[in-house]
Design a protein around this motif. Structure first.
Motif, PDB file in Angstrom:
ATOM      1  N   GLY A 196       0.797  -1.218   0.000  1.00 13.69           N
ATOM      2  CA  GLY A 196       0.000   0.000   0.000  1.00 13.69           C
ATOM      3  C   GLY A 196       0.830   1.268   0.000  1.00 13.69           C
ATOM      4  N   HIS A 197       0.128   2.401   0.169  1.00 13.59           N
ATOM      5  CA  HIS A 197       0.804   3.688   0.304  1.00 13.59           C
ATOM      6  C   HIS A 197       0.236   4.408   1.526  1.00 13.59           C
ATOM      7  CE1 HIS A 197      -2.809   4.585  -2.122  1.00 13.59           C
ATOM      8  NE2 HIS A 197      -2.810   5.741  -1.491  1.00 13.59           N
ATOM      9  N   PRO A 198       1.094   5.029   2.346  1.00  8.12           N
ATOM     10  CA  PRO A 198       0.642   5.698   3.562  1.00  8.12           C
ATOM     11  C   PRO A 198      -0.094   7.000   3.250  1.00  8.12           C
ATOM     12  CG  PRO A 198       2.986   6.022   3.271  1.00  8.12           C
ATOM     13  CD  PRO A 198       2.552   5.095   2.180  1.00  8.12           C
ATOM     14  N   THR A 199      -1.100   7.318   4.051  1.00  7.92           N
ATOM     15  CA  THR A 199      -1.883   8.538   3.823  1.00  7.92           C
ATOM     16  C   THR A 199      -1.809   9.504   5.000  1.00  7.92           C
ATOM     17  OG1 THR A 199      -3.861   7.401   4.621  1.00  7.92           O
ATOM     18  CG2 THR A 199      -3.480   7.406   2.238  1.00  7.92           C
ATOM     19  N   ILE A 200      -2.009   9.029   6.224  1.00  5.76           N
ATOM     20  CA  ILE A 200      -1.914   9.896   7.398  1.00  5.76           C
ATOM     21  C   ILE A 200      -1.169   9.166   8.513  1.00  5.76           C
ATOM     22  CG2 ILE A 200      -3.976  11.271   6.917  1.00  5.76           C
ATOM     23  CD1 ILE A 200      -5.468   9.567   8.969  1.00  5.76           C
ATOM     24  N   ALA A 201      -0.575   9.946   9.417  1.00  4.59           N
ATOM     25  CA  ALA A 201       0.180   9.359  10.538  1.00  4.59           C
ATOM     26  C   ALA A 201       0.008  10.215  11.776  1.00  4.59           C
ATOM     27  CB  ALA A 201       1.657   9.237  10.179  1.00  4.59           C
ATOM     28  N   LEU A 202       0.158   9.566  12.931  1.00  5.69           N
ATOM     29  CA  LEU A 202       0.152  10.235  14.231  1.00  5.69           C
ATOM     30  C   LEU A 202       1.491   9.992  14.916  1.00  5.69           C
ATOM     31  CD1 LEU A 202      -3.348   9.039  15.491  1.00  5.69           C
ATOM     32  CD2 LEU A 202      -2.796  11.347  14.706  1.00  5.69           C
ATOM     33  N   ASN A 203       2.056  11.039  15.521  1.00  5.58           N
ATOM     34  CA  ASN A 203       3.270  10.877  16.305  1.00  5.58           C
ATOM     35  C   ASN A 203       2.985  10.118  17.590  1.00  5.58           C
ATOM     36  OD1 ASN A 203       5.301  12.377  14.799  1.00  5.58           O
ATOM     37  ND2 ASN A 203       4.129  14.217  15.329  1.00  5.58           N
ATOM     38  N   LEU A 204       3.923   9.261  18.007  1.00  3.09           N
ATOM     39  CA  LEU A 204       3.899   8.605  19.313  1.00  3.09           C
ATOM     40  C   LEU A 204       5.229   8.901  19.978  1.00  3.09           C
ATOM     41  CD1 LEU A 204       2.506   5.104  18.258  1.00  3.09           C
ATOM     42  CD2 LEU A 204       1.221   6.952  19.340  1.00  3.09           C
ATOM     43  N   ALA A 205       5.206   9.510  21.170  1.00  3.93           N
ATOM     44  CA  ALA A 205       6.464   9.895  21.801  1.00  3.93           C
ATOM     45  C   ALA A 205       6.404   9.718  23.309  1.00  3.93           C
ATOM     46  CB  ALA A 205       6.812  11.347  21.467  1.00  3.93           C
ATOM     47  N   ALA A 206       7.497   9.199  23.878  1.00  2.00           N
ATOM     48  CA  ALA A 206       7.724   9.166  25.315  1.00  2.00           C
ATOM     49  C   ALA A 206       8.971   9.998  25.571  1.00  2.00           C
ATOM     50  CB  ALA A 206       7.911   7.729  25.794  1.00  2.00           C
ATOM     51  N   TRP A 207       8.909  10.892  26.562  1.00  6.34           N
ATOM     52  CA  TRP A 207      10.005  11.846  26.721  1.00  6.34           C
ATOM     53  C   TRP A 207      10.226  12.189  28.190  1.00  6.34           C
ATOM     54  CZ3 TRP A 207      13.218  12.625  22.967  1.00  6.34           C
ATOM     55  CH2 TRP A 207      14.152  13.657  23.048  1.00  6.34           C
ATOM     56  N   PRO A 208      11.479  12.143  28.667  1.00 11.21           N
ATOM     57  CA  PRO A 208      11.786  12.566  30.039  1.00 11.21           C
ATOM     58  C   PRO A 208      11.861  14.090  30.113  1.00 11.21           C
ATOM     59  CG  PRO A 208      13.770  11.752  28.955  1.00 11.21           C
ATOM     60  CD  PRO A 208      12.652  11.586  27.973  1.00 11.21           C
ATOM     61  N   ALA A 209      10.712  14.726  30.264  1.00 14.21           N
ATOM     62  CA  ALA A 209      10.611  16.177  30.100  1.00 14.21           C
ATOM     63  C   ALA A 209      11.444  16.955  31.102  1.00 14.21           C
ATOM     64  CB  ALA A 209       9.143  16.596  30.194  1.00 14.21           C
ATOM     65  N   ASP A 210      11.707  16.384  32.281  1.00  8.69           N
ATOM     66  CA  ASP A 210      12.508  17.095  33.280  1.00  8.69           C
ATOM     67  C   ASP A 210      14.005  16.904  33.079  1.00  8.69           C
ATOM     68  OD1 ASP A 210      10.247  18.059  34.542  1.00  8.69           O
ATOM     69  OD2 ASP A 210      10.122  16.360  35.929  1.00  8.69           O
ATOM     70  N   ASP A 211      14.379  15.996  32.202  1.00  9.23           N
ATOM     71  CA  ASP A 211      15.795  15.663  32.034  1.00  9.23           C
ATOM     72  C   ASP A 211      16.366  16.009  30.665  1.00  9.23           C
ATOM     73  OD1 ASP A 211      15.941  14.557  34.639  1.00  9.23           O
ATOM     74  OD2 ASP A 211      15.023  12.724  33.895  1.00  9.23           O
ATOM     75  N   LEU A 212      15.513  16.132  29.658  1.00  6.97           N
ATOM     76  CA  LEU A 212      15.988  16.425  28.305  1.00  6.97           C
ATOM     77  C   LEU A 212      15.283  17.670  27.765  1.00  6.97           C
ATOM     78  CD1 LEU A 212      16.156  12.940  26.502  1.00  6.97           C
ATOM     79  CD2 LEU A 212      18.039  14.268  27.464  1.00  6.97           C
ATOM     80  N   PRO A 213      15.987  18.460  26.969  1.00  3.23           N
ATOM     81  CA  PRO A 213      15.364  19.652  26.387  1.00  3.23           C
ATOM     82  C   PRO A 213      14.164  19.270  25.512  1.00  3.23           C
ATOM     83  CG  PRO A 213      17.745  19.672  26.063  1.00  3.23           C
ATOM     84  CD  PRO A 213      17.395  18.316  26.571  1.00  3.23           C
TER      85      PRO A 213
END
Length: 356
Positions: free
Chosen positions: A102-119
């Protein structure tokens, strides 16, 4: 907030695994699925591929000409550049759609982030990289979901489209098919070396170039040639993903070790011992399913099991395969005929030292 900057952080030092090597092992995943038993599912005659098939994505038929592909993928940092990590993660997530034809049409970001430790602007760089690759694929990034987590992770949930009659799946392998691989192996040993600051710049650049190359052209060529069986090569390695195809199709295969391509520096890094836990788990899981000839080196055997990230497509191609190979080469892809499908025990693989 710490005084860390985007330039001062080595992302690969922040996780125990890198890229697809951080995923649940194939043996553990098999045990998990067995422990679930039959899950209650609504009856839907339009569900072409679902949970039971174990394919690269789920597929729902919308009408005679359209089917919806749904998939998701995310992982821990595989390189130290936030932008490149985002590019690689996006290419890897989109790959499941290409593996289904197939061909991709739409996507959603998925993110886990240590907000207190990384910019937080570092996460912005990651997402910019993901958006750059998605845009190049004609896929709109339309939002997403984030959580605060000690170990950074990034990927995408992707929706694509495919014609129901042109769907690629893992269970349509036929005896006599030729096996074609569209990218060289070695991202697992290279990413392990990156974590230990032992990979040269040229080696890293070649690996990033491979991992950010979309499988779109390979998918288009496969569909146009009438191929019906394919998968993308990721965390289970070449032999692990081939094993899944063969088990689903009730067949065996031969792999020609001397024909399998490797990324620059990968063989030497395998020799130096940069082997991920994911790769070691692949070797253990496949021990009873794979016969490797004595003349095949330990390093080559490791790379055949190497846990890949954003690897190429593995196609099972009816004879003759030369025209398809030539078209892949014409499009600038590093495609190689690496084996053939044979009758035999379901999932069995024989690795020979050379092509007979």
């Amino acid at each position: 907030m710490s005084e860390l900057t985007v330039e001062s952080v080595r992302l690969t030092s922040l996780s125990p695994g890198a890229g697809c090597a951080c995923k649940l092992r194939q043996g553990s995943l098999t045990q998990l699925m067995s422990s679930l038993g039959p899950l209650p599912q609504p009856m839907n005659e339009n569900l072409l591929i679902g949970l039971s098939e174990g394919d690269d994505a789920a597929v729902l038929k919308l009408n005679q000409d359209q089917a919806l592909i749904v998939t998701t993928d995310f992982f821990t940092p595989i390189v130290d550049s936030p932008f490149d990590w985002g590019r690689i993660a996006a290419a890897n997530a989109l790959s499941d759609v290409y593996a289904m034809g197939g061909h991709p049409t739409i996507a959603l970001n998925l993110a886990a982030w240590p907000a207190d430790d990384l910019p937080i602007d570092m996460l912005g760089e990651v997402m910019r990289g993901g958006a750059a690759v998605a845009t190049s694929a004609g896929c709109a990034v339309v939002g997403g979901h984030t959580i605060d987590d000690a170990v950074p992770k990034y990927g995408m949930a992707v929706v694509g489209m495919v014609h129901p009659d042109r769907l690629l799946s893992i269970d349509r392998v036929q005896p006599g098919d030729r096996l074609i691989l569209t990218k060289p192996l070695g991202t697992g040993v290279i990413s392990t070396a990156i974590k230990q600051e032992a990979a040269g710049n040229d080696v890293v650049r070649a690996a990033v170039r491979s991992m950010t190359t979309l499988n779109s052209s390979a998918s288009e060529v496969a569909v146009a040639a009438g191929v019906s069986a394919a998968t993308d090569v990721t965390g289970f390695g070449l032999l692990g993903h081939l094993h899944r195809m063969l088990a689903a199709s009730g067949l065996s295969a031969e792999i020609y070790a001397d024909r399998v391509p490797f990324l620059p520096g990968a063989w030497e890094l395998a020799q130096a011992g940069f082997v991920s836990r994911g790769t070691r788990a692949n070797i253990s899981f496949l021990e009873s399913a794979v016969d490797i000839a004595d003349e095949v080196s330990v390093e080559t055997s490791i790379l055949l099991h190497d846990a890949q990230t954003s690897g190429g497509l593995l196609m099972s191609v009816p004879q003759p395969a030369e025209q398809l190979l030539e078209e892949l080469w014409r499009r600038g892809l590093y495609a190689t005929l690496v084996g053939k499908v044979i009758d035999g025990d379901a999932g069995r693989i024989v690795v020979t030292g050379e092509q007979p």
